[in-house]
Motif scaffolding. Structure first.
Motif, PDB file in Angstrom:
ATOM      1  N   GLY A 128      13.647   6.004   7.220  1.00  0.00           N
ATOM      2  CA  GLY A 128      13.945   6.787   6.975  1.00  0.00           C
ATOM      3  C   GLY A 128      12.737   7.377   6.207  1.00  0.00           C
ATOM      4  N   GLN A 129      11.770   6.807   6.389  1.00  0.00           N
ATOM      5  CA  GLN A 129      10.076   7.102   6.309  1.00  0.00           C
ATOM      6  C   GLN A 129       9.247   7.992   7.776  1.00  0.00           C
ATOM      7  OE1 GLN A 129       8.260   6.452   3.482  1.00  0.00           O
ATOM      8  NE2 GLN A 129      10.267   5.943   2.739  1.00  0.00           N
ATOM      9  N   VAL A 130       9.043   9.010   7.526  1.00  0.00           N
ATOM     10  CA  VAL A 130       8.266  10.041   8.565  1.00  0.00           C
ATOM     11  C   VAL A 130       7.066   9.261   8.452  1.00  0.00           C
ATOM     12  CG1 VAL A 130       7.389  12.132   9.024  1.00  0.00           C
ATOM     13  CG2 VAL A 130       9.103  11.850   7.993  1.00  0.00           C
ATOM     14  N   VAL A 131       6.702   9.480   9.905  1.00  0.00           N
ATOM     15  CA  VAL A 131       5.524   8.418  10.755  1.00  0.00           C
ATOM     16  C   VAL A 131       4.893   9.531  11.156  1.00  0.00           C
ATOM     17  CG1 VAL A 131       4.685   6.401  11.696  1.00  0.00           C
ATOM     18  CG2 VAL A 131       6.516   5.933  10.748  1.00  0.00           C
ATOM     19  N   GLY A 132       3.481   8.923  11.369  1.00  0.00           N
ATOM     20  CA  GLY A 132       3.158  10.443  11.732  1.00  0.00           C
ATOM     21  C   GLY A 132       2.564  10.238  12.914  1.00  0.00           C
ATOM     22  N   GLY A 133       3.094   9.782  13.747  1.00  0.00           N
ATOM     23  CA  GLY A 133       2.649   9.191  15.067  1.00  0.00           C
ATOM     24  C   GLY A 133       4.381   8.045  16.052  1.00  0.00           C
ATOM     25  N   ARG A 134       3.600   7.995  16.778  1.00  0.00           N
ATOM     26  CA  ARG A 134       4.162   7.033  17.841  1.00  0.00           C
ATOM     27  C   ARG A 134       3.435   5.914  18.753  1.00  0.00           C
ATOM     28  NH1 ARG A 134      10.666   6.771  18.213  1.00  0.00           N
ATOM     29  NH2 ARG A 134      10.094   8.969  17.791  1.00  0.00           N
ATOM     30  N   ILE A 135       3.727   4.725  18.252  1.00  0.00           N
ATOM     31  CA  ILE A 135       3.471   3.649  19.584  1.00  0.00           C
ATOM     32  C   ILE A 135       4.666   3.763  21.004  1.00  0.00           C
ATOM     33  CG2 ILE A 135       2.918   1.055  20.151  1.00  0.00           C
ATOM     34  CD1 ILE A 135       2.417   1.114  16.547  1.00  0.00           C
ATOM     35  N   VAL A 136       3.805   4.316  22.151  1.00  0.00           N
ATOM     36  CA  VAL A 136       4.365   4.751  22.738  1.00  0.00           C
ATOM     37  C   VAL A 136       4.679   3.582  24.316  1.00  0.00           C
ATOM     38  CG1 VAL A 136       4.314   6.717  22.421  1.00  0.00           C
ATOM     39  CG2 VAL A 136       2.824   6.028  24.116  1.00  0.00           C
ATOM     40  N   ARG A 137       3.548   2.436  23.883  1.00  0.00           N
ATOM     41  CA  ARG A 137       3.557   1.413  25.107  1.00  0.00           C
ATOM     42  C   ARG A 137       2.281   0.187  24.667  1.00  0.00           C
ATOM     43  NH1 ARG A 137       4.480   1.040  30.331  1.00  0.00           N
ATOM     44  NH2 ARG A 137       4.462   3.088  30.982  1.00  0.00           N
ATOM     45  N   VAL A 138       3.269  -1.136  24.620  1.00  0.00           N
ATOM     46  CA  VAL A 138       2.784  -2.154  24.716  1.00  0.00           C
ATOM     47  C   VAL A 138       1.546  -2.794  25.812  1.00  0.00           C
ATOM     48  CG1 VAL A 138       2.249  -4.097  22.591  1.00  0.00           C
ATOM     49  CG2 VAL A 138       3.312  -1.939  22.159  1.00  0.00           C
ATOM     50  N   LEU A 139       1.049  -3.450  26.011  1.00  0.00           N
ATOM     51  CA  LEU A 139       0.788  -4.337  26.755  1.00  0.00           C
ATOM     52  C   LEU A 139       0.398  -5.721  26.284  1.00  0.00           C
ATOM     53  CD1 LEU A 139      -1.395  -2.176  29.237  1.00  0.00           C
ATOM     54  CD2 LEU A 139       1.179  -2.430  29.467  1.00  0.00           C
ATOM     55  N   THR A 192     -13.116  10.230   7.072  1.00  0.00           N
ATOM     56  CA  THR A 192     -12.759  10.996   5.571  1.00  0.00           C
ATOM     57  C   THR A 192     -12.041   9.961   4.770  1.00  0.00           C
ATOM     58  OG1 THR A 192     -10.068  11.953   4.809  1.00  0.00           O
ATOM     59  CG2 THR A 192     -12.028  13.155   5.458  1.00  0.00           C
ATOM     60  N   GLY A 193     -11.827   8.729   5.208  1.00  0.00           N
ATOM     61  CA  GLY A 193     -11.258   6.777   5.252  1.00  0.00           C
ATOM     62  C   GLY A 193     -12.604   6.497   5.751  1.00  0.00           C
ATOM     63  N   PRO A 194     -11.610   4.978   6.704  1.00  0.00           N
ATOM     64  CA  PRO A 194     -12.403   3.883   6.914  1.00  0.00           C
ATOM     65  C   PRO A 194     -12.587   4.528   8.223  1.00  0.00           C
ATOM     66  CG  PRO A 194     -10.194   3.785   5.947  1.00  0.00           C
ATOM     67  CD  PRO A 194     -10.619   4.645   5.097  1.00  0.00           C
ATOM     68  N   GLY A 195     -11.880   5.476   8.486  1.00  0.00           N
ATOM     69  CA  GLY A 195     -10.954   5.453   9.866  1.00  0.00           C
ATOM     70  C   GLY A 195     -10.277   4.701  11.099  1.00  0.00           C
ATOM     71  N   ARG A 196      -9.787   5.511  11.772  1.00  0.00           N
ATOM     72  CA  ARG A 196      -8.928   4.676  12.672  1.00  0.00           C
ATOM     73  C   ARG A 196      -9.288   3.687  13.478  1.00  0.00           C
ATOM     74  NH1 ARG A 196      -6.543   8.965  14.517  1.00  0.00           N
ATOM     75  NH2 ARG A 196      -4.909   9.418  13.026  1.00  0.00           N
ATOM     76  N   LEU A 212      -1.342   3.324  10.646  1.00  0.00           N
ATOM     77  CA  LEU A 212      -2.399   3.473  11.643  1.00  0.00           C
ATOM     78  C   LEU A 212      -2.725   5.109  11.937  1.00  0.00           C
ATOM     79  CD1 LEU A 212      -2.112   1.268  14.351  1.00  0.00           C
ATOM     80  CD2 LEU A 212      -3.788   1.963  13.512  1.00  0.00           C
ATOM     81  N   THR A 213      -1.436   5.389  11.148  1.00  0.00           N
ATOM     82  CA  THR A 213      -1.128   7.303  11.651  1.00  0.00           C
ATOM     83  C   THR A 213      -1.070   7.873   9.946  1.00  0.00           C
ATOM     84  OG1 THR A 213       1.109   6.774  10.870  1.00  0.00           O
ATOM     85  CG2 THR A 213       0.535   6.612  13.083  1.00  0.00           C
ATOM     86  N   ARG A 214      -1.353   7.614   8.641  1.00  0.00           N
ATOM     87  CA  ARG A 214      -1.637   8.334   7.924  1.00  0.00           C
ATOM     88  C   ARG A 214      -3.105   8.587   7.898  1.00  0.00           C
ATOM     89  NH1 ARG A 214       1.979   6.643   3.232  1.00  0.00           N
ATOM     90  NH2 ARG A 214      -0.346   7.534   1.851  1.00  0.00           N
ATOM     91  N   PRO A 215      -3.088   9.981   7.211  1.00  0.00           N
ATOM     92  CA  PRO A 215      -4.269  10.908   7.295  1.00  0.00           C
ATOM     93  C   PRO A 215      -5.188  10.292   6.581  1.00  0.00           C
ATOM     94  CG  PRO A 215      -2.525  12.129   6.936  1.00  0.00           C
ATOM     95  CD  PRO A 215      -1.778  10.865   7.301  1.00  0.00           C
ATOM     96  N   ASP A 216      -4.250   9.843   5.366  1.00  0.00           N
ATOM     97  CA  ASP A 216      -5.220   9.747   4.002  1.00  0.00           C
ATOM     98  C   ASP A 216      -6.396   8.582   4.509  1.00  0.00           C
ATOM     99  OD1 ASP A 216      -2.518   8.257   3.711  1.00  0.00           O
ATOM    100  OD2 ASP A 216      -3.029   9.519   1.894  1.00  0.00           O
ATOM    101  N   LEU A 217      -5.623   7.356   5.268  1.00  0.00           N
ATOM    102  CA  LEU A 217      -6.149   5.620   5.644  1.00  0.00           C
ATOM    103  C   LEU A 217      -7.050   5.690   6.478  1.00  0.00           C
ATOM    104  CD1 LEU A 217      -3.196   3.111   4.987  1.00  0.00           C
ATOM    105  CD2 LEU A 217      -6.054   3.374   4.092  1.00  0.00           C
ATOM    106  N   LEU A 263       1.040  -1.852   0.188  1.00  0.00           N
ATOM    107  CA  LEU A 263      -0.424  -0.052   0.022  1.00  0.00           C
ATOM    108  C   LEU A 263       0.975   1.110  -0.237  1.00  0.00           C
ATOM    109  CD1 LEU A 263      -2.603  -1.011   2.393  1.00  0.00           C
ATOM    110  CD2 LEU A 263      -2.761  -1.311  -0.047  1.00  0.00           C
ATOM    111  N   LEU A 264       1.819   1.076   0.759  1.00  0.00           N
ATOM    112  CA  LEU A 264       2.426   1.968   0.729  1.00  0.00           C
ATOM    113  C   LEU A 264       4.084   2.252  -0.240  1.00  0.00           C
ATOM    114  CD1 LEU A 264       3.464   2.209   5.153  1.00  0.00           C
ATOM    115  CD2 LEU A 264       1.428   3.458   3.171  1.00  0.00           C
ATOM    116  N   PHE A 265       4.427   1.880  -0.232  1.00  0.00           N
ATOM    117  CA  PHE A 265       5.749   1.717  -1.472  1.00  0.00           C
ATOM    118  C   PHE A 265       5.530   1.224  -3.244  1.00  0.00           C
ATOM    119  CE2 PHE A 265       7.065   1.035   2.774  1.00  0.00           C
ATOM    120  CZ  PHE A 265       8.017   1.878   3.137  1.00  0.00           C
ATOM    121  N   SER A 266       6.399   1.612  -3.788  1.00  0.00           N
ATOM    122  CA  SER A 266       6.036   1.301  -5.406  1.00  0.00           C
ATOM    123  C   SER A 266       7.460   0.865  -5.666  1.00  0.00           C
ATOM    124  CB  SER A 266       5.241   2.117  -5.951  1.00  0.00           C
ATOM    125  OG  SER A 266       6.599   3.424  -5.707  1.00  0.00           O
ATOM    126  N   GLU A 267       7.618   0.416  -6.567  1.00  0.00           N
ATOM    127  CA  GLU A 267       9.065   0.305  -7.142  1.00  0.00           C
ATOM    128  C   GLU A 267       9.378   0.619  -7.682  1.00  0.00           C
ATOM    129  OE1 GLU A 267      12.044  -1.648  -8.349  1.00  0.00           O
ATOM    130  OE2 GLU A 267      10.318  -2.725  -7.050  1.00  0.00           O
TER     131      GLU A 267
END
Length: 459
Positions: free
Chosen positions: A420-431, A355-359, A346-351, A274-278
């Motif tokens: 090198g990709q910019v991610v629009g948020g960070r997962i800060v904890r996982v339980l 306006t898209g499917p919602g987070r 999860l942090t892509r605003p267009d996904l 979904l995110l990378f092309s050839e």
């Protein structure tokens, strides 16, 4: 008197209902389960976690991964070494696919061996797919594998070099699919077939990238989907097709569903498709980060940007023809993606927007829907009373660039498509079951044996 082991205060959680409305709620955990859920909970807890300003989502359930490297039993020695990047990326349960000679799983003995290995070395809970062998002796063992808790059976229509599992002749595959239908288990098929005019030796793995692309054309996916639908229709078994890269494949599946309502097909696509092309790969090959593209061999390969964009649009639609979203992690092929794929989605605003499917809807395809498909929804894949307290904490204010430094990247070989990709948020904890797996950029220490569980299919 303590009423809970842990109280999580003030995070934003998607409430049940078709609109998936987000609201601030508290979550109480006892004995690894969610025991109370609602705003302003008033109860005593041994520990308190403040989650104000954070989005709480179900832990990621990846329905089809290959976490084991070649020669895993000799290369992996440390407890918790398998799946640590997955845990750092929000993962709490994965279903591992069988690979040819790497801890093969075609009978109960193979299941016991792989299960014991992962119990000793996995960082998160896990489930297991069994392979479909190309020999008739296998069929007598399928019921015993079902009874031992596997989530389904995996097979390949491609040459073994492509999928890591030996190909199965169509008559034997049909027989196995009929047995899977009798046993009530799905069959997962890798979405590439052999292309007759391209010899198997030209699979391109380790060779020039142009040769790799030439030997994995889009028509190999189209042919695999056509064959799979025909076989599943005759066998009557539930079918899981992944990773799909073409909207034409999705359209073929939708048409088959419409023509044959009894046909049960679940679709899955990997985040990198979904995110990378050839074109990204060709451009990056001449940059300092180029090795991340030239060494990685996604199967099927990355497609052209117009093809990628069409698949992305399908993923962003609601409802979407793509049922499940996968990390696409395949260690043996250099596809190290599990740490960053889910946060990137999860942090892509267009996904992940209304306006898209919602987070929340997007997160459902990364957790609850996958758990339901795997037959694990009795305890996994949701924020609800009685479920395991498997949660990821997402900070949408902390965008960052993915680095490959020792303190940032948890892959043994520090390379990834996401470097090198910019991610629009960070997962800060996982339980996982209320116990911290990852927090503040660090994996938690392994406290005791028994922290990791094999999760058998329940239905």
């Amino acid at each position: 008197m303590t009423e809970a082991d842990l109280l999580i205060r003030g995070g934003y959680v998607a409430l049940p209902g078709p609109d998936c409305r987000m609201a601030r709620v508290d979550i109480a955990v006892a004995d690894g389960k969610i025991v109370a859920l609602g705003p302003g909970l008033e109860l005593a807890a041994a520990f308190l976690l403040e989650a104000s300003g954070l989005v709480l989502l179900p832990g990621v359930v990846d329905p089809a991964v290959r976490f084991l490297p070649a020669q895993a039993e000799t290369r992996i020695t440390a407890p918790g070494e398998i799946g640590a990047p997955f845990a750092a990326g929000g993962g709490t349960l994965y279903a591992d696919l069988p690979g040819g000679r790497n801890l093969p799983l075609y009978d109960p003995e193979g299941l016991a061996r792989k299960k014991a290995f992962l119990l000793a070395h996995s960082r998160t809970d896990f489930a297991l797919w069994a392979g479909i062998s190309g020999t008739a002796v296998h069929f007598g063992k399928m019921e015993a594998l079902r009874d031992a808790g596997i989530v389904g059976f995996h097979a390949s229509l491609a040459p073994a070099e492509r999928d890591g599992a030996p190909p199965v002749a169509h008559p034997l595959l049909l027989r196995a699919m009929k047995e899977a239908a009798r046993l009530g288990l799905p069959v997962h098929l890798h979405t590439e077939s052999g292309v007759p005019e391209l010899p198997a030796a030209n699979n391109g793995l380790g060779g020039p990238r142009s040769l790799f692309l030439e030997s994995h054309p889009p028509r190999a996916e189209d042919e695999a989907v056509r064959i799979a639908l025909d076989l599943a229709g005759e066998a009557g078994c539930a079918l899981f097709l992944s990773p799909l890269t073409l909207v034409e494949s999705l359209a073929r599946i939708e048409a088959a569903r419409a023509a044959h309502p009894e046909l049960r097909v679940t679709t899955g696509s990997a985040a990198h498709h979904l995110l990378f092309s050839e074109e990204d790969g060709a451009a990056a090959a001449h940059s300092p980060l180029g090795q991340k593209f030239t060494r990685a061999r996604p199967l099927p390969p990355l497609r052209s940007d117009p093809v990628r964009a069409a698949l992305f649009a399908a993923a962003a639609s609601h409802p979407s023809p793509i049922d499940l979203l996968l990390s696409g992690h395949a260690e043996a092929h250099g596809m190290r993606t599990a740490q960053h794929a889910h946060a990137a989605l999860l942090t892509r605003p267009d996904l992940a927007s209304e306006t898209g499917p919602g987070r929340a809807r997007l997160a459902s395809r990364l957790g609850p829907d996958a758990a339901a498909f795997l037959g694990l929804a009795d305890r996994k894949g949701g924020i609800a009373l009685g479920k395991d307290a498997d949660l990821l904490f997402l900070d949408l204010e902390e965008s960052h660039r993915v680095g490959m430094g020792a303190g940032e990247c948890l892959y043994a070989e520090r390379e990834s498509l996401y470097a090198g990709q910019v991610v629009g948020g960070r997962i800060v904890r996982v339980l996982q079951r209320g116990r911290t797996l990852f927090a503040n950029g660090r994996m938690a220490k392994i406290v005791k044996e028994g922290e990791v569980c094999f999760i058998p299919r329940q239905g």
